[in-house]
Design an enzyme around this catalytic site. Structure first.
Site, PDB file in Angstrom:
ATOM      1  N   GLU A  72      38.775  35.919  45.899  1.00 41.76           N
ATOM      2  CA  GLU A  72      39.834  34.022  46.512  1.00 41.76           C
ATOM      3  C   GLU A  72      41.055  34.638  46.767  1.00 41.76           C
ATOM      4  OE1 GLU A  72      41.526  33.812  42.252  1.00 41.76           O
ATOM      5  OE2 GLU A  72      39.872  33.909  40.934  1.00 41.76           O
ATOM      6  N   GLU A 125      40.648  39.054  36.554  1.00 39.96           N
ATOM      7  CA  GLU A 125      41.106  39.574  35.922  1.00 39.96           C
ATOM      8  C   GLU A 125      41.482  39.784  34.241  1.00 39.96           C
ATOM      9  OE1 GLU A 125      43.938  36.392  38.127  1.00 39.96           O
ATOM     10  OE2 GLU A 125      43.103  35.355  36.676  1.00 39.96           O
TER      11      GLU A 125
END
Length: 871
Positions: A696, A629
């Protein structure tokens, strides 16, 4: 007395000539040949942290090394502190050379059992029977008086009420200091500093922990010819180190081990170490990782010592043949030297080209050194008792004649190279530099292979010997023979993918030992309810045990490197690891220019470098990941994120590289998404397509996990699908004492409930309705709750909320009486200017009033009435 002749010198001219000639086919007398050659400068970068070493400044103990502004991110006096991530720290190297052993057997046991205590050159400073003193101050300004008073000096008395005796490792929030903070996207800044801008660290709330620890260096560590290092395995988040009152070094990066050479700072007898830790630093902008922030020393601290000439770093690669039957063990080694010509025990002095040989036969000459002079070969006789520790130097004073002998123990603890030797020779090792480099390889017949299903391990021991064939040290690790095969993505000069030709048809599945590499994985954080970020070994043991029991075979170390004991467990029990660098800047996501301007140097030279070098020899590490991220833009910021990808790719041809934000771009070897839906996941399937992993998915915090079968039906139908990592392994939590619960009865209807989340107080005001007050809320069972719902919920309801209050502040959103969060409430306004009564029926409906003039510290009757269709 029997005298024997021993050649201890080499012809310098020949050694200089041979130093530039690769040596191949050196038959060691065994069944299989060993090849040895020198390394190119490019190849050396994959073995040792050359870049950091070349930029190091050598400080004397008395030199000032800190500005104490390194952590701030501010540019001051021409120094851009956001680019300062270390001062006087040792360059990163494989974790396996941190602790050295006194003999081969100790090294074998140390690696096999993860037992550093088997080393005579290891001293743990944390754990039982190791008390530390600690106090935590709100910020640097408030901590400055402690520095001015000399908290780092032996004469300081840390016995005030603010100091505690603690045992480490443990986050300081678990010792009653400070408080834990959880955040996902936004930075964890608190107490009015939420708006602190990049790249700065907060100043008002940025706790400073001051640690003190006394220790006496155990026998054997601090001797002539050895250097003593201190290793910090994990500190949140930036720290300054002092030894005996003198500045030693500074470091950032909470999650990687850091070492400092403290040899010249130590004294005989008791020593004092002091550490100043800042909870936040400018690098915290790269540690925005959906987690709890605590602070402090949360992994082990220990001393170790290494000889002046030692194995500084190495890389071990297992290359299988086409049939996955035999393997080539490839080693690349780096030796480093601190040998000095002015050694107190230096017996041979060159004077105008003449060797003074007096005293060489002295039976007490235990540390004899000899010089090769102008290419002349010199042979000397030594007594049996007088040649125990011979170091051979060339005419520049650099050690030569050293060799590394390789042992490889199987699961029966037999050295399979005992009759088939692998011995690697070194020419001169230039002192005070990055040292000498050599590479060698050896054919290993039919080794048992390592995989998650069959985690067969060998124990690799590298032993250093001097020119007199005296054992100097051994380093070791467990090693699995395995090979990962993948199509290596290429890029052009602008980091645009140019190979293979078509990402939809020219890729092959990633395999391990010829079989599909399939991640049935989980992400994990370092988290423990009682210790904070420190996870005890027993907990890690249980974690891996449960993972294996439930068919989990892979861990993504989200989003930073873990304690080295976890990697040992993954090697031992067969867990694939996606090794992720300590890099997430969620609050700055896709601001590539800003990220690169402030942190480009740190991301490459620190976070990527320490991740790679410390973990490069872990068998279980089957993939690199540059972080999480940070951005979904490839090219801005001077291509900062593709450059991170290529930091790994330029140094390691044996593992694929992953990036959550770059997907299939920039040189990554696998495509990736987090939380794709089923349709998106299905779109990524197909023969010949780029390998794809869900880094994820199936968000499992709390009780949220689901859709596993549907995802795995898609994953299993196509060979390019690599599997997935659940978010995440265990909920992050911290233990707290829960308040006492009470039973409360609402007398008009005799409805009972249990208090939750508040406190009971005595009331001594005669105007109060009772003698007790409880601040919190009440939990009722379904039957009792339904009685209220019948009166308050639905159409055409009329009701009144009424309270008697004596306010002592104009606090915002102070609830007097409410039912649920989204039903109705009588409270103060969110503006803090008055009162509000609201209901929610799919839309917010409210009525408000200003505070009366005598609102504070007086009794008031506050009533909110809802009549049919109006307040």
């Amino acid at each position: 007395m029997v005298r024997q002749k021993r050649f201890i010198a080499l012809i310098l001219a020949i050694s200089m000539l041979l130093s530039n000639i690769p040596v191949f086919g050196l038959d060691t007398g065994g069944e299989t040949p060993m090849r040895q050659s020198e390394m190119s400068s490019e190849a050396q970068r994959g073995v040792a942290d050359i870049e950091t070493f070349s930029k190091r400044k050598n400080f004397s103990p008395d030199e000032k090394k800190f500005t104490h502004r390194e952590y701030t991110g501010k540019t001051e006096n021409g120094i851009k502190n956001s680019e300062v991530f270390q001062v006087n720290r040792e360059p990163a190297h494989t974790a396996n050379t941190t602790v050295v052993y006194q003999n081969i057997e100790a090294a074998r046991k140390g690696a096999l059992d993860y037992n550093k205590e088997a080393s005579d050159y290891y001293q743990l400073l944390t754990g039982e029977n190791n008390d530390w003193k600690l106090t935590v101050i709100k910020n640097a300004e408030a901590a400055q008086p402690y520095l001015d008073a000399g908290f780092m000096d032996s004469g300081y008395n840390p016995n005030g009420p603010e100091w505690k005796t603690v045992q480490l490792p443990k986050s300081w929030t678990r010792d009653g200091f400070d408080y834990s903070i959880y955040t996902n996207v936004k930075m964890p800044w608190q107490e009015g500093e939420e708006g602190v801008s990049v790249p700065y660290a907060p100043e008002n709330y940025n706790p400073v922990g001051l640690y003190r620890k006394t220790f006496t260096v155990k026998d054997g560590l601090k001797t002539d010819g050895r250097r003593v290092y201190i290793s910090f395995q994990g500190v949140e988040s930036a720290y300054y180190l002092y030894v005996n009152g003198k500045e030693v070094g500074y470091s950032e990066d909470s999650y990687r081990p850091h070492e400092f050479d403290i040899t010249d700072y130590l004294v005989d007898g008791e020593n004092l170490m002091a550490v100043k830790v800042h909870k936040f630093n400018d690098g915290t902008w790269l540690e925005d990782q959906d987690m709890i922030y605590d602070g402090g020393i949360f992994r082990d601290v220990f001393l170790t010592s290494r000889p002046d000439v030692h194995i500084n770093d190495y890389t071990a690669i297992t290359d299988l043949d086409e049939n996955y039957t035999d393997a080539t063990l490839k080693l690349a080694l780096n030796l480093r030297s601190f040998a000095k010509l002015d050694d107190a025990n230096f017996k041979n002095i060159i004077d105008s080209g003449t060797i003074n040989t007096s005293g060489l036969a002295d039976s007490n000459a235990d540390d004899t050194k000899c010089i090769v002079d102008s290419g002349k070969e010199i042979a000397k006789d030594f007594s049996d008792s007088g040649d125990k520790n011979i170091a051979v130097l060339n005419d520049s004073g650099n050690p030569t004649g050293y060799k590394v002998k390789v042992s490889l123990f199987d699961d029966k603890q037999q050295n399979i190279l005992v009759d088939d030797a692998m011995e690697i020779s070194f020419d001169a090792i230039e002192k005070g530099t990055a040292g000498a480099f050599i590479q060698a390889e050896k054919l290993i017949k039919s080794p048992k292979l390592w995989s998650a299903e069959h985690p067969n391990l060998y124990t690799l021991v590298l032993s250093l010997y001097d020119g007199g064939d005296n054992h100097i040290e051994s380093v070791s690790q467990v090693l699995g023979f395995r090979e990962i095969e993948f199509v290596r993505t290429g890029v052009d000069g602008d980091y645009n993918v140019n190979y293979p030709g078509d990402q939809n048809k020219d890729y092959k599945p990633i395999t391990i030992n010829g079989q599909p590499l399939l991640f049935k994985g989980t992400n994990r954080h370092d988290t423990d309810p009682f210790y904070g970020k420190y996870v005890p070994k027993e907990t890690l043991d249980e974690d891996v045990k449960v993972m294996k029991q439930f068919n989990i075979n892979a861990i993504r170390t989200a989003h930073y490197a873990n304690d080295e004991y976890l990697y040992y467990l993954c090697d031992k029990y067969g867990m694939y690891v996606m090794a992720e660098a300590n890099a997430e800047c969620h609050a700055l996501q896709s601001q590539n220019d800003t990220i690169n301007d402030h942190f480009g140097k740190l991301l490459i030279e620190d976070r990527s470098a320490t991740s790679y070098h410390t973990l490069k020899n872990q068998t279980s590490v089957v993939s690199w990941s540059i972080g999480n991220e940070m951005s979904y833009d490839v090219h801005k910021g001077y291509d900062i994120f593709p450059r991170m990808v290529w930091y790994y790719k330029d140094r390691d041809l044996t593992r694929p590289v992953h990036s959550e934000g770059l997907y299939w771009k920039g040189g990554t070897d696998m495509d990736s998404n987090m939380y794709p839906d089923l349709n998106r996941t299905n779109e990524k399937t197909g023969n010949g397509r780029m390998p794809y992993v869900l880094c994820e998915y199936s968000h499992a915090m709390g009780n949220a996990v689901g859709n596993l079968k549907e995802y795995w039906d898609i994953i299993r139908k196509s060979p390019n699908m690599m599997g997935a990592f659940v978010w995440d392994w265990v909920d992050q939590s911290r233990y707290i004492d829960l308040p006492t619960q009470y039973s409360i009865t609402e007398k008009s209807k005799n409805v009972e409930g249990i208090t939750q989340g508040g406190s009971l107080q005595n009331v001594n005001d005669p105007k109060a309705l009772g003698s007790k007050s409880y601040s919190g809320y009440t939990i009722m069972d379904r039957k009792e709750n339904d009685r209220y719902n019948q009166a308050l919920s639905g159409y055409n309801k009329a009701f009144t909320f009424e309270v008697l209050v004596k306010p002592n502040s104009n606090a915002k959103n102070s609830v007097f009486l409410a039912k649920g969060d989204w039903q109705m409430a009588l409270k103060t306004q969110s503006s803090g200017d008055g009162l509000e009564f609201f209901i929610y029926d799919g839309n917010w409906k409210s009525v408000s009033a200003s505070f009366p003039d005598d609102w504070l510290n007086n009794w008031h009757q506050v009533v909110g009435t809802h009549m049919i269709n109006r307040f």
